[in-house]
Design an enzyme around this catalytic site. Structure first.
Site, short mmCIF file in Angstrom:
data_model
loop_
_atom_site.label_atom_id
_atom_site.label_comp_id
_atom_site.label_asym_id
_atom_site.label_seq_id
_atom_site.Cartn_x
_atom_site.Cartn_y
_atom_site.Cartn_z
N HIS A 153 0.83 -1.22 0.00
CA HIS A 153 0.00 0.00 0.00
C HIS A 153 0.87 1.26 0.00
CE1 HIS A 153 -3.25 -2.79 1.35
NE2 HIS A 153 -2.27 -3.29 2.11
N SER A 274 13.94 22.37 -15.50
CA SER A 274 12.73 23.18 -15.68
C SER A 274 13.15 24.52 -16.23
CB SER A 274 12.05 23.34 -14.33
OG SER A 274 11.24 24.51 -14.33
N LYS A 280 15.16 22.32 -10.31
CA LYS A 280 14.48 21.08 -10.69
C LYS A 280 15.33 20.16 -11.54
CE LYS A 280 10.63 20.01 -10.22
NZ LYS A 280 9.31 20.48 -10.62
N GLU A 287 8.87 9.10 -16.51
CA GLU A 287 7.44 9.44 -16.68
C GLU A 287 6.95 9.07 -18.07
OE1 GLU A 287 6.56 13.45 -14.48
OE2 GLU A 287 8.66 13.38 -15.07
#
Ligand code: ARG
Length: 458
Positions: A153, A274, A280, A287
């Site tokens: 979980h 970024s 970043k 992704e």
């Protein structure tokens, strides 16, 4: 090519909806190879003269060289790669080109070409997956002892080793490779010679063409052979499951690379910055692998729905079989390569992982197991006692092994100070030495087996 029966040419919209050359030109190598095998057989069986057969074979080589050099021309009037190649062949060698299409149809031709293409795609997937397995096994070997929290979980459950976690993906890829292997076995029958749907009256030798193209045997039923796309669906279902596995691994990296976790430093080479936030470093490759899996599943679904309810034999719907397979193959190749780089080059922050494993009462099960083993308490009762200990530790804001013996004995007087040895994350993982468990000695055994299976030590 089929003008004889027609009074006027197709409308522009007919030409456009009909043309598959914009995508099926990707089959040109397979189309040339299958045509060469076919004409060699026609020559050997005396269906075309030896002279014409040789002229056609040479002409096909010239067409191939032309495609290699200039690309495949896209003329919608020629519909597809099969008619384009035949027309290029006629330009090269003249009238003899017209004999190539004896005893075959575009229906068995496209089925053959596409099988050859998918067979290569399977081999490419297998090679890529093997490389990714090697990367996983190498990193797992380095980290057989590195402790991290194991989750259920996504809540801290029990300590595991990073090597164990990585080897879980080795197993998934092992199954993926076996699915591709199965798909290849079923695929490897040659449709060529099934002709349009019913076979042919010419005395062809189907064994000969099957063998020349590396197939195990000719297909057994001409109606099935020209209308079967199971081989493409087998490939796509294997690709979809594989993409799901890659998406799960990618997701682990996305989570691990986040600042609150900080389990991994992503390689710069597979990250982006970024344009506005200078600090970043985004795990875009991971992704995108996660995202691409959706498109691969979409490709599988698209072809399943295309094939659903089609009567025998060939219908033009089946021309739509190619774009989803091409798309899925491209995405899968990229995804496998990206994950291989990520696994090989990730900087695992084992200090952070170890720290995290000590949070969240990951060794609570070990306390319960100790109560069962050392004090003879039934597991259910031990579970309850341990729950009270966790509650107390949580209230005091300390780890389980930071409770005093007096505090533990106040919960259950059967606890003695030998319990503390069982509560470290090191002893927790070392204890789990059942076959396939997370204990470093088990992980090392699995890694050694995998290295042997992959021929990594020879
Ligand atoms: N371009 C077609 C395809 O990919 C080739 C087969 C055409 N056959 C036909 N009977 N029109 O499916």
């Amino acid at each position: 090519m089929w003008g004889g029966r027609f009074g006027e040419g197709p409308a522009a919209i007919m030409r456009e909806i009909n043309a598959s050359i914009p995508f099926d030109k990707a089959l040109w190598r397979q189309d040339i190879a299958a045509s060469k095998a076919h004409v060699a057989m026609l020559g050997a069986c005396g269906i075309v003269s030896g002279e014409d057969a040789v002229a056609i074979e040479r002409g096909l080589d010239q067409v191939a060289a032309e495609y290699e050099r200039d690309g495949v021309p896209e003329d919608w009037d020629l519909e597809d790669i099969h008619m384009t190649t035949e027309s290029r062949l006629a330009d090269q060698i003249g009238a003899a080109a017209g004999r190539l299409h004896t005893a075959r149809s575009r229906n068995d031709q496209v089925a053959t070409d596409f099988r050859l293409w998918v067979r290569d795609a399977i081999d490419q997937a297998d090679a890529g997956l093997e490389a990714l397995q090697r990367a996983l096994v190498a990193r797992a070997g380095e980290h057989a002892d590195s402790i991290m929290p194991g989750f259920t979980h996504l809540q801290t459950a029990q300590p595991v080793t990073l090597g164990h976690h990585l080897m879980a993906y080795y197993e998934m890829l092992r199954r993926d490779r076996s699915r591709f292997h199965d798909a290849r076995l079923r695929l490897n029958e040659c449709p060529l010679g099934s002709a349009a749907l019913a076979g042919t009256g010419f005395p062809i030798d189907r064994e000969m063409t099957a063998q020349a193209l590396g197939f195990a045997r000719p297909t057994a039923n001409s109606l099935d052979a020209v209308s079967d796309r199971d081989f493409a669906l087998d490939y796509l279902t294997a690709a979809a499951q594989c993409a799901l596995h890659l998406s799960r691994l990618a997701e682990e990296f996305v989570i691990w690379a986040s600042q609150p976790f900080g389990f991994v430093r992503m390689p710069d080479s597979l990250s982006t910055g970024s344009s506005i936030m200078p600090q970043k470093k985004n795990p875009d490759a991971a992704e995108l692998v996660r995202g691409h899996s959706g498109r691969v599943v979409g490709a599988m679904t698209a072809l399943m729905v295309t094939m659903k309810g089609l009567p025998l034999a060939y219908s033009k719907d089946m021309q739509d079989d190619k774009p989803p397979v091409f798309e899925a193959a491209g995405l899968l190749t990229l995804s496998i390569a990206a994950m291989t780089g990520m696994v090989a080059e990730a900087g695992f922050r084992t200090d952070r992982m170890h720290q995290a494993a000590e949070l969240g009462y990951a060794t609570a099960t070990d306390l319960a197991d100790w109560l069962v083993r050392e004090a003879g308490i039934p597991f259910r009762e031990a579970h309850h006692i341990t729950g009270s200990a966790v509650k107390l530790a949580e209230a005091k804001g300390v780890a389980l092994d930071k409770l005093s013996l007096a505090e533990l004995q106040a919960i259950d007087r059967r606890i003695d100070d030998s319990v503390f040895a069982a509560l470290s994350v090191e002893s927790s993982v070392a204890a789990r030495k059942s076959h396939g468990g997370t204990a470093p000695e088990q992980v090392r055994q699995r890694v050694a087996e995998a290295r042997r299976a992959l021929g990594m030590d020879s």
